[in-house]
Enzyme design. Sequence first.
Site, PDB file in Angstrom:
ATOM      1  CE  LYS A  97      -4.148  -1.880   1.617  1.00  0.00           C
ATOM      2  NZ  LYS A  97      -5.767  -2.715   2.289  1.00  0.00           N
ATOM      3  NE  ARG A 148      -7.746  -8.315   0.254  1.00  0.00           N
ATOM      4  CZ  ARG A 148      -7.182  -7.579  -0.635  1.00  0.00           C
ATOM      5  NH1 ARG A 148      -5.772  -7.187  -0.073  1.00  0.00           N
ATOM      6  NH2 ARG A 148      -7.230  -7.524  -1.541  1.00  0.00           N
TER       7      ARG A 148
HETATM    8  C1  7PM Z   1      -5.130  -0.872  -5.483  1.00  0.00           C
HETATM    9  C2  7PM Z   1      -5.512  -0.548  -3.541  1.00  0.00           C
HETATM   10  C3  7PM Z   1      -5.826  -1.944  -5.421  1.00  0.00           C
HETATM   11  C4  7PM Z   1      -5.955  -0.747  -2.722  1.00  0.00           C
HETATM   12  C5  7PM Z   1      -6.150  -2.494  -4.715  1.00  0.00           C
HETATM   13  C6  7PM Z   1      -5.844  -1.797  -3.072  1.00  0.00           C
HETATM   14  C7  7PM Z   1      -8.375  -5.210   1.726  1.00  0.00           C
HETATM   15  C8  7PM Z   1      -8.895  -5.606   1.037  1.00  0.00           C
HETATM   16  C9  7PM Z   1      -8.118  -4.387  -0.406  1.00  0.00           C
HETATM   17  C10 7PM Z   1      -8.330  -4.715   2.615  1.00  0.00           C
HETATM   18  C11 7PM Z   1      -9.941  -6.154   3.133  1.00  0.00           C
HETATM   19  C12 7PM Z   1      -5.164  -4.186  -2.145  1.00  0.00           C
HETATM   20  C13 7PM Z   1      -6.391  -3.222  -2.080  1.00  0.00           C
HETATM   21  N1  7PM Z   1      -7.809  -4.044   0.360  1.00  0.00           N
HETATM   22  N2  7PM Z   1     -10.189  -5.935   1.935  1.00  0.00           N
HETATM   23  N3  7PM Z   1      -9.141  -5.575   0.018  1.00  0.00           N
HETATM   24  N4  7PM Z   1      -9.301  -5.201   3.968  1.00  0.00           N
HETATM   25  N5  7PM Z   1     -10.421  -7.049   3.645  1.00  0.00           N
HETATM   26  O1  7PM Z   1      -4.100  -3.479  -1.772  1.00  0.00           O
HETATM   27  O2  7PM Z   1      -7.295  -3.685   3.093  1.00  0.00           O
HETATM   28  O3  7PM Z   1      -5.766  -5.495  -2.163  1.00  0.00           O
HETATM   29  S1  7PM Z   1      -7.783  -3.829  -2.062  1.00  0.00           S
END
Ligand code: 7PM
Length: 404
Positions: free
Chosen positions: A339, A375
Amino acid sequence: MIRARPLTFEPPEDLVLAFRRMGLTEASQPALLKALPFTRLLLTGLRHQEEAFLQTLPEALPAWLPGDAQARPGTGLLTGRAEQFQRLVTAARADDGGLSALASAVASALAVGVSPAVLTLGARRFEWGSRAYVMGVVNATPDSFSDGGRHAGTEATIAHGLALAEAGADLLDVGGESTRPGALPVSADEELARVLPVIEGLRARTDVPLSVDTTKAAVAREALKAGAHLINDITGFSSDADLPRVVAEAGAACCLMHIQGTPATMQQAPRYDDVVEDVLGFLEAAVARAGAAGIPRGRILVDPGIGFGKTFEHNLFLLRRLHELRVLGLPLLVGTSRKGFLGRLAGGKPASERLAATLGSVASLAALGGADVVRVHDVAESRDALAVADAIRRCEDGGTLYTR
Ligand code: 7PM
């Protein structure tokens, strides 16, 4: 809403270990455990009646330090020994003038060291408190597909999921809607066309439980029919009023995440008075929606939603204070993988160069005792980092510090 949060998180094992190092027997430990721990609880959202009660506490109860009545009304600090807190809970419960909210808030805060109930998903058992579990990210959005079109993309995505399972993922999270800041929503049909073949393919070839990253009841219904075990809703059941019922009827589990705003707008101007307080309130409401639909507490996980409507400082503060979310009594899932805040800490690196920073975050979380599930995109590397952090946290035989 009154809320009590412990300022520090000390697992009960730490004290038992200290007693052992003092040569004290098992038999004397329960009495010591009761008398010794010094607890500090931050209270917020108090009403006059509760403040009045706290202002007149006798000696045998915890000490009360009120906050500034103008700047932060209804706040204060309770300090004392575990046994004094028990007495306070009993006294507040016995009062028939409506101190039960105070009693339950304090009781929940005192129970932060108690592990949530074991969760079984398909073939796997999750024994919370035993170690940090790993959820592997399986991205089924077109930007992650190769040039070979949808079918080739699906096959590649399944292969990636299987590789993560092989690398030691305890759970796989399949997502078909990009939640990238500024991203626009996709239709349920499009989302299903992306995730369903991936879920079916993985279900046929691995016993690793499957989670689906969706906010839509229509997607969840089909995904659960195809054998998914958990619905990961990044909006904490605040998008689709039918979703909690779909999860309940399937007997599935859910992860409820905090978000401020929507993915399209969330990073424009995140604002909080107290980010931990806000996240707690949001998650409590989300858990209540789940409960009202008939989802048992033992099938709910919560997530502070790192990067979802949060500044750099909000993200760091939430991670440092993560143990405060333990007052919910539910397992905590945390996603920091690759992130933006990690890129900034690592001197401005792009997402593709954030592995080391990700491992730093994952290991810190485990060492602080904050996360039950992380995750991550990089499962093999994260398992190694967690093995080290968990082992350091749990290690019991101290050896000798100095030898002569
Ligand atoms: C761009 C920015 C693409 C952020 C994808 C993301 C989480 C999640 C995501 C989290 C839970 C990523 C995120 N982040 N579900 N889905 N917790 N429960 O880094 O922090 O995959 S999407």
